[in-house]
Write a protein that holds these residues in place. Structure first.
Motif, PDB file in Angstrom:
ATOM      1  N   THR A  94      46.917  42.239  45.620  1.00  0.00           N
ATOM      2  CA  THR A  94      47.431  43.425  44.943  1.00  0.00           C
ATOM      3  C   THR A  94      46.469  43.895  43.854  1.00  0.00           C
ATOM      4  O   THR A  94      46.229  45.095  43.683  1.00  0.00           O
ATOM      5  CB  THR A  94      48.814  43.137  44.331  1.00  0.00           C
ATOM      6  OG1 THR A  94      49.700  42.716  45.370  1.00  0.00           O
ATOM      7  CG2 THR A  94      49.385  44.372  43.658  1.00  0.00           C
ATOM      8  N   ALA A  95      45.915  42.941  43.107  1.00  0.00           N
ATOM      9  CA  ALA A  95      44.966  43.304  42.049  1.00  0.00           C
ATOM     10  C   ALA A  95      43.746  44.008  42.617  1.00  0.00           C
ATOM     11  O   ALA A  95      43.227  44.954  42.022  1.00  0.00           O
ATOM     12  CB  ALA A  95      44.549  42.054  41.276  1.00  0.00           C
ATOM     13  N   ALA A  96      43.281  43.566  43.778  1.00  0.00           N
ATOM     14  CA  ALA A  96      42.081  44.153  44.374  1.00  0.00           C
ATOM     15  C   ALA A  96      42.335  45.580  44.854  1.00  0.00           C
ATOM     16  O   ALA A  96      41.440  46.430  44.823  1.00  0.00           O
ATOM     17  CB  ALA A  96      41.587  43.291  45.527  1.00  0.00           C
ATOM     18  N   THR A 134      35.328  31.991  44.489  1.00  0.00           N
ATOM     19  CA  THR A 134      36.273  31.493  43.494  1.00  0.00           C
ATOM     20  C   THR A 134      37.703  31.733  43.943  1.00  0.00           C
ATOM     21  O   THR A 134      38.597  30.904  43.682  1.00  0.00           O
ATOM     22  CB  THR A 134      36.002  32.151  42.129  1.00  0.00           C
ATOM     23  OG1 THR A 134      34.667  31.816  41.721  1.00  0.00           O
ATOM     24  CG2 THR A 134      36.974  31.665  41.075  1.00  0.00           C
ATOM     25  N   THR A 135      37.959  32.844  44.626  1.00  0.00           N
ATOM     26  CA  THR A 135      39.286  33.061  45.202  1.00  0.00           C
ATOM     27  C   THR A 135      39.638  31.935  46.154  1.00  0.00           C
ATOM     28  O   THR A 135      40.747  31.369  46.103  1.00  0.00           O
ATOM     29  CB  THR A 135      39.338  34.409  45.948  1.00  0.00           C
ATOM     30  OG1 THR A 135      39.072  35.467  45.026  1.00  0.00           O
ATOM     31  CG2 THR A 135      40.694  34.622  46.591  1.00  0.00           C
ATOM     32  N   VAL A 136      38.705  31.579  47.020  1.00  0.00           N
ATOM     33  CA  VAL A 136      38.943  30.501  47.987  1.00  0.00           C
ATOM     34  C   VAL A 136      39.194  29.179  47.249  1.00  0.00           C
ATOM     35  O   VAL A 136      40.120  28.425  47.583  1.00  0.00           O
ATOM     36  CB  VAL A 136      37.758  30.375  48.954  1.00  0.00           C
ATOM     37  CG1 VAL A 136      37.882  29.121  49.819  1.00  0.00           C
ATOM     38  CG2 VAL A 136      37.665  31.618  49.838  1.00  0.00           C
ATOM     39  N   ALA A 137      38.386  28.893  46.232  1.00  0.00           N
ATOM     40  CA  ALA A 137      38.568  27.645  45.474  1.00  0.00           C
ATOM     41  C   ALA A 137      39.925  27.604  44.787  1.00  0.00           C
ATOM     42  O   ALA A 137      40.590  26.558  44.766  1.00  0.00           O
ATOM     43  CB  ALA A 137      37.448  27.506  44.456  1.00  0.00           C
ATOM     44  N   LEU A 158      32.118  41.944  36.209  1.00  0.00           N
ATOM     45  CA  LEU A 158      32.665  42.303  34.911  1.00  0.00           C
ATOM     46  C   LEU A 158      32.914  43.803  34.779  1.00  0.00           C
ATOM     47  O   LEU A 158      33.332  44.268  33.715  1.00  0.00           O
ATOM     48  CB  LEU A 158      31.718  41.840  33.798  1.00  0.00           C
ATOM     49  CG  LEU A 158      31.536  40.317  33.692  1.00  0.00           C
ATOM     50  CD1 LEU A 158      30.470  39.982  32.667  1.00  0.00           C
ATOM     51  CD2 LEU A 158      32.840  39.628  33.349  1.00  0.00           C
ATOM     52  N   ASP A 159      32.663  44.565  35.854  1.00  0.00           N
ATOM     53  CA  ASP A 159      32.895  46.007  35.795  1.00  0.00           C
ATOM     54  C   ASP A 159      34.376  46.322  35.640  1.00  0.00           C
ATOM     55  O   ASP A 159      34.759  47.217  34.889  1.00  0.00           O
ATOM     56  CB  ASP A 159      32.358  46.688  37.057  1.00  0.00           C
ATOM     57  CG  ASP A 159      30.843  46.819  37.043  1.00  0.00           C
ATOM     58  OD1 ASP A 159      30.244  46.623  35.966  1.00  0.00           O
ATOM     59  OD2 ASP A 159      30.259  47.105  38.111  1.00  0.00           O
ATOM     60  N   HIS A 160      35.222  45.608  36.386  1.00  0.00           N
ATOM     61  CA  HIS A 160      36.672  45.793  36.270  1.00  0.00           C
ATOM     62  C   HIS A 160      37.350  44.465  36.580  1.00  0.00           C
ATOM     63  O   HIS A 160      37.873  44.263  37.680  1.00  0.00           O
ATOM     64  CB  HIS A 160      37.163  46.897  37.214  1.00  0.00           C
ATOM     65  CG  HIS A 160      38.577  47.300  36.937  1.00  0.00           C
ATOM     66  ND1 HIS A 160      39.621  47.041  37.782  1.00  0.00           N
ATOM     67  CD2 HIS A 160      39.119  47.945  35.860  1.00  0.00           C
ATOM     68  CE1 HIS A 160      40.754  47.496  37.270  1.00  0.00           C
ATOM     69  NE2 HIS A 160      40.471  48.047  36.103  1.00  0.00           N
ATOM     70  N   ASN A 164      39.481  41.909  40.019  1.00  0.00           N
ATOM     71  CA  ASN A 164      38.908  40.666  40.521  1.00  0.00           C
ATOM     72  C   ASN A 164      39.809  39.473  40.202  1.00  0.00           C
ATOM     73  O   ASN A 164      39.422  38.329  40.437  1.00  0.00           O
ATOM     74  CB  ASN A 164      37.518  40.464  39.896  1.00  0.00           C
ATOM     75  CG  ASN A 164      36.711  39.390  40.576  1.00  0.00           C
ATOM     76  OD1 ASN A 164      36.903  39.111  41.757  1.00  0.00           O
ATOM     77  ND2 ASN A 164      35.819  38.767  39.833  1.00  0.00           N
ATOM     78  N   ALA A 165      40.980  39.735  39.638  1.00  0.00           N
ATOM     79  CA  ALA A 165      41.945  38.680  39.291  1.00  0.00           C
ATOM     80  C   ALA A 165      41.313  37.609  38.409  1.00  0.00           C
ATOM     81  O   ALA A 165      41.543  36.415  38.592  1.00  0.00           O
ATOM     82  CB  ALA A 165      42.546  38.064  40.555  1.00  0.00           C
ATOM     83  N   ILE A 166      40.516  38.058  37.427  1.00  0.00           N
ATOM     84  CA  ILE A 166      39.806  37.087  36.598  1.00  0.00           C
ATOM     85  C   ILE A 166      40.758  36.258  35.749  1.00  0.00           C
ATOM     86  O   ILE A 166      40.493  35.083  35.476  1.00  0.00           O
ATOM     87  CB  ILE A 166      38.759  37.814  35.714  1.00  0.00           C
ATOM     88  CG1 ILE A 166      37.718  36.822  35.183  1.00  0.00           C
ATOM     89  CG2 ILE A 166      39.400  38.567  34.575  1.00  0.00           C
ATOM     90  CD1 ILE A 166      36.750  36.337  36.200  1.00  0.00           C
ATOM     91  N   ALA A 167      41.888  36.832  35.343  1.00  0.00           N
ATOM     92  CA  ALA A 167      42.823  36.091  34.493  1.00  0.00           C
ATOM     93  C   ALA A 167      43.454  34.909  35.222  1.00  0.00           C
ATOM     94  O   ALA A 167      43.410  33.777  34.722  1.00  0.00           O
ATOM     95  CB  ALA A 167      43.886  37.028  33.923  1.00  0.00           C
TER      96      ALA A 167
END
Length: 403
Positions: A94-96, A134-137, A158-160, A164-167
């Motif tokens: 959803t974030a993507a 990192t998503t896979v991990a 780091l653009d958005h 990228n579900a960074i949180a």
């Protein structure tokens, strides 16, 4: 600890720093099992990258049957965890905000990685870039796979960061590595304060020993060199414009541009249109020895990027005593200032041209001083063996905390 690395596409010519980091960790006595999602579809020019490809197990490339087998086994033996990971998987999708195919692939890859990690006894996996690997991990961890950490570089990731579900990736990770203070600050923007202490700074490193050992003759007749992928973020049309400005002033230096990419046809057209074919030579991809030779021979290495993390080629240039002309973006000012180069506003062909004029005119004494200071900074903070050892210490600390 039994350590694995999980990469998106590996190896490839633009990520030699990952190969050096892995080998630096192994030189510290810690074996590394290599996984990647995809095999690079272009020709590798470095023999060491060819060796790395042979050591790497691919989750997607050539492995559709393996993914299906792992899915069937998970449905039969690990169904509760498979169901349990779906809310997190949906959060990432959803974030993507894009189509579901790559997200379905990521879930299948995570299921397969859990099975392979268990078979090999992997206890920790480290990923580079906060994107697919990192998503896979993260998904694998939620299904009972190994603890994970990841290195964030920028610029695209780091653009958005929310897309990228960074949180959640940070929240579920044992540790996050930022390559610069700037990168860490951007991570802190998008993650909760309670996770800030997970973020460690470990810079990418250059193999200075290999640089010293590389002693081939440079291609003659060039004043500058530029080592860059021919991609939008590198700002290369600005470099062409700057050379046009220099030509209008009656100044015609020559630059060797080493690298390849999608912008090559456009750059070739623009160089031809402006009559700069004698000044700007697109040499394509070259091996590390050729790159080192051109760096040594240049009056300055020019990199007019719009967006970066902190380019390894800047470290390499400084390490061989060559000043750099580059842009005031991201982590670059953490390494480069007027004592070892020229830092100009990104996107300004005028400032870039002025800096190259200064680089051409700098007297030998000042150039030697700039070279010495640049070399001191590079060796002090960006040696791949030293930084790999730091990263390994952090990874082992994560393992100890988990135990």
């Amino acid at each position: 600890m039994k350590l694995a690395y999980l990469l998106n596409t590996y190896p490839q010519t633009s990520t030699t720093f990952i190969r050096r980091e892995i080998r630096g960790i192994e030189a510290e006595g810690e074996p590394v099992t290599r996984f990647a999602i995809r095999r690079w579809d272009k020709t590798l020019v470095e023999p060491t990258d060819v060796e790395e490809q042979a050591k790497t197990e691919y989750l997607l490339s050539g492995n559709v049957a393996g993914l299906l087998v792992s899915l069937l086994l998970a449905l039969a033996t690990n169904l509760p965890r498979l169901i349990g990971v779906l809310p997190l998987w949906w959060q990432v999708r959803t974030a993507a905000g894009d189509g579901g195919v790559r997200h379905i692939a990521a879930l299948l890859e995570a299921i397969h990685f859990v099975r392979r990690a268990r078979a090999l006894g992997i206890t920790h996996v480290h990923a580079h870039f906060s994107t697919n690997a990192t998503t896979v991990a993260m998904l694998a961890r939620r299904m009972g796979g190994p603890a994970y950490s990841f290195t964030v570089h920028g610029p695209e990731e780091l653009d958005h960061p929310p897309s990228n579900a960074i949180a959640p990736k940070t929240a579920h990770a044992a540790m996050v590595v930022a390559i610069t203070s700037f990168c860490r600050s951007q991570l802190w923007r998008w993650t909760g304060v309670e996770h800030w202490d997970k973020v460690r700074i470990v810079g990418c490193g250059a193999d200075f020993a290999a640089l010293e050992a590389s002693r081939v003759e440079p291609l003659p007749g060039y004043d500058f060199c530029c080592i860059a992928r021919l991609a939008e973020q590198k700002g290369l049309p600005v470099l062409v414009h700057a050379f046009d400005l220099l030509a209008q002033r009656g100044i015609r230096p020559r630059i060797a541009l080493i690298g390849d990419g999608d912008l090559r046809p456009m750059l070739e057209r623009e160089i031809a249109r402006l009559g700069l074919g004698e000044q700007i030579n697109l040499l394509g991809s070259r091996d590390g020895a050729t790159v080192a030779a051109q760096l040594r021979a240049a009056k300055a290495m020019v990199l007019p990027s719009f967006a970066e993390g902190l380019p390894v080629v800047i470290m390499e240039s400084l390490a061989v005593g060559t000043p750099v002309v580059t842009t005031a973006i991201a982590g670059v000012p953490e390494l480069v200032d007027a004592s070892c180069g020229w830092v100009v506003p990104a996107g300004s062909a005028e400032h870039l041209a002025d800096a190259m004029v200064e680089a051409l005119a700098v007297d030998p004494e000042r150039r030697a001083a700039m070279g010495a200071e640049g070399r001191r900074r590079a060796l002090a903070g960006y040696d791949v063996r030293r930084n790999a050892a730091r990263l390994l210490a952090y990874l082992r600390a994560c393992e100890g905390a988990a135990a």
